[in-house]
Design a protein around this motif. Structure first.
Motif, mmCIF file in Angstrom:
data_model
loop_
_atom_site.group_PDB
_atom_site.id
_atom_site.type_symbol
_atom_site.label_atom_id
_atom_site.label_comp_id
_atom_site.label_asym_id
_atom_site.label_seq_id
_atom_site.Cartn_x
_atom_site.Cartn_y
_atom_site.Cartn_z
ATOM 1 N N SER A 79 6.278 -12.047 -13.886
ATOM 2 C CA SER A 79 6.847 -10.694 -14.399
ATOM 3 C C SER A 79 8.202 -10.310 -14.319
ATOM 4 O O SER A 79 8.803 -9.360 -15.180
ATOM 5 N N ASN A 139 3.800 -5.511 -16.442
ATOM 6 C CA ASN A 139 4.385 -6.500 -15.727
ATOM 7 C C ASN A 139 3.859 -7.923 -15.872
ATOM 8 O O ASN A 139 4.140 -8.893 -15.199
ATOM 9 N N ASP A 156 0.758 -13.223 -9.980
ATOM 10 C CA ASP A 156 1.660 -13.201 -10.698
ATOM 11 C C ASP A 156 2.100 -14.646 -11.202
ATOM 12 O O ASP A 156 2.301 -15.271 -10.255
ATOM 13 N N ASP A 201 10.493 -9.127 -18.038
ATOM 14 C CA ASP A 201 11.496 -7.998 -18.154
ATOM 15 C C ASP A 201 12.640 -8.484 -18.688
ATOM 16 O O ASP A 201 13.319 -7.745 -19.698
#
Length: 328
Positions: free
Chosen positions: A215, A295, A128, A219
């Motif tokens: 990620s 994500n 990530d 969102d």
């Protein structure tokens, strides 16, 4: 007496194993593991929480795991959950703990006495990228804007994060600011326990910017709550194509945070193998691809010994970097 107690614990562990791994180890959509209990070392809304729940969603949705349950155990920069797993090993053979780069950073800095070698290494699963974000109403729109604000008023241009001082979010912020020609140790960093609390501080104006996982940033950006002003990837990420990389803005730094899963120490080999088989099969499922794409994660699959070699190399690289930045 001691022998009886050890035998009793072993029987309890065997019973747990029989319940958890009663299904045949078959891939391709067939159930590999009956149930997994995910232990999450931080609070709701953070990267660990999203990784554990997303992985459980994919594994159960694809039929590789029968049921998944989740437990958030904040405290000690993740050390509380690690200590719990170690101290209650045999009763937690049905548990997988999610963790990431901070397990390396925090053991180096002595935040907790354990390190990854004290656990069973199951598999690294994803990467990530990190991101710097600001509130939706912030006058800051780019890294140049943030740097200008910092130059004008360093004390009131704090950067927050969901980790302890010297932790990953702090390290990323320091790396970015140093690459931008600033004094990394002069940056005011405010820590929060988990990403959700850090995001609340950003939205309330307590901090000017937030260092967080990409990620998590995606969102909130999709919900219109924040603006992503820089990503630590080499190239723009499809999950947020409008978000500029640090490199595009003249800041020559990249970073990717791995996330993966650990079992209790002494986890029997056949149970470790079953977990690894389920995770390996997960990558070929549409359920996983949906979670991964949503994500913005990168697939980084490092099972067993490969995971150990990866962690040992990261331990060296991060240790050298932290010494350079003055964190060690």
């Amino acid at each position: 007496m001691t022998t009886w107690k050890m035998g009793r614990r072993a029987l309890m562990g065997a019973a747990m194993a029989a319940m958890t791994f009663g299904a045949p180890a078959m891939a391709g959509g067939h159930q590999v593991v009956e149930s997994i209990h995910f232990l999450i070392p931080g609070g709701a809304g953070g990267g660990w929480d999203g990784t554990a729940r997303g992985t459980g969603e994919a594994l159960t949705g694809a039929g590789l795991v029968g049921t998944a349950s989740y437990e958030n155990m904040s405290g000690g920069g993740g050390g509380k959950a690690i200590g719990y797993l170690i101290e209650n090993a045999e009763s937690n053979y049905g548990t997988l703990m999610v963790n990431s780069t901070p397990i390396v950073i925090r053991s180096l800095t002595g935040v907790f006495p354990h390190n990854f070698r004290d656990l069973t290494l199951v598999a690294g699963t994803i990467g990530d990228y990190a991101a710097i974000v600001v509130g939706k109403d912030s006058p800051i729109n780019t890294m140049s804007d943030l740097l200008a604000a910092y130059d004008a008023d360093p004390a009131n241009t704090a950067i927050g994060g969901g980790s302890v001082p010297g932790g990953m979010d702090h390290l990323v912020a320091a790396m970015v600011m140093e690459a931008a020609g600033k004094d990394a140790l002069g940056v005011k960093y405010i820590p929060y326990d988990a990403g959700g609390k850090a995001m609340a501080a950003l939205l309330s104006g307590e901090i000017a910017a937030l260092s967080t996982g990409f990620s998590e940033a995606v969102d909130l950006a999709n919900a219109g709550e924040v603006k992503i002003i820089g990503v630590t990837s080499d190239e723009r990420v499809a999950a947020a194509p409008d978000a500029m990389t640090m490199k595009e803005q003249g800041i020559d730094t990249t970073f990717v945070n791995w996330r993966g899963f650990f079992g209790a120490p002494g986890l029997p080999a056949e149970q470790t193998a079953a977990y690894q088989k389920a995770i390996a099969a997960m990558y070929d499922t549409p359920e996983w691809e949906e979670v991964r794409a949503r994500n913005g994660w990168v697939n980084i699959h490092n099972p067993g010994d490969d995971f150990k070699a990866f962690l040992e190399e990261q331990e060296k690289v991060i240790g050298d970097l932290m010494k350079k930045l003055g964190f060690l």
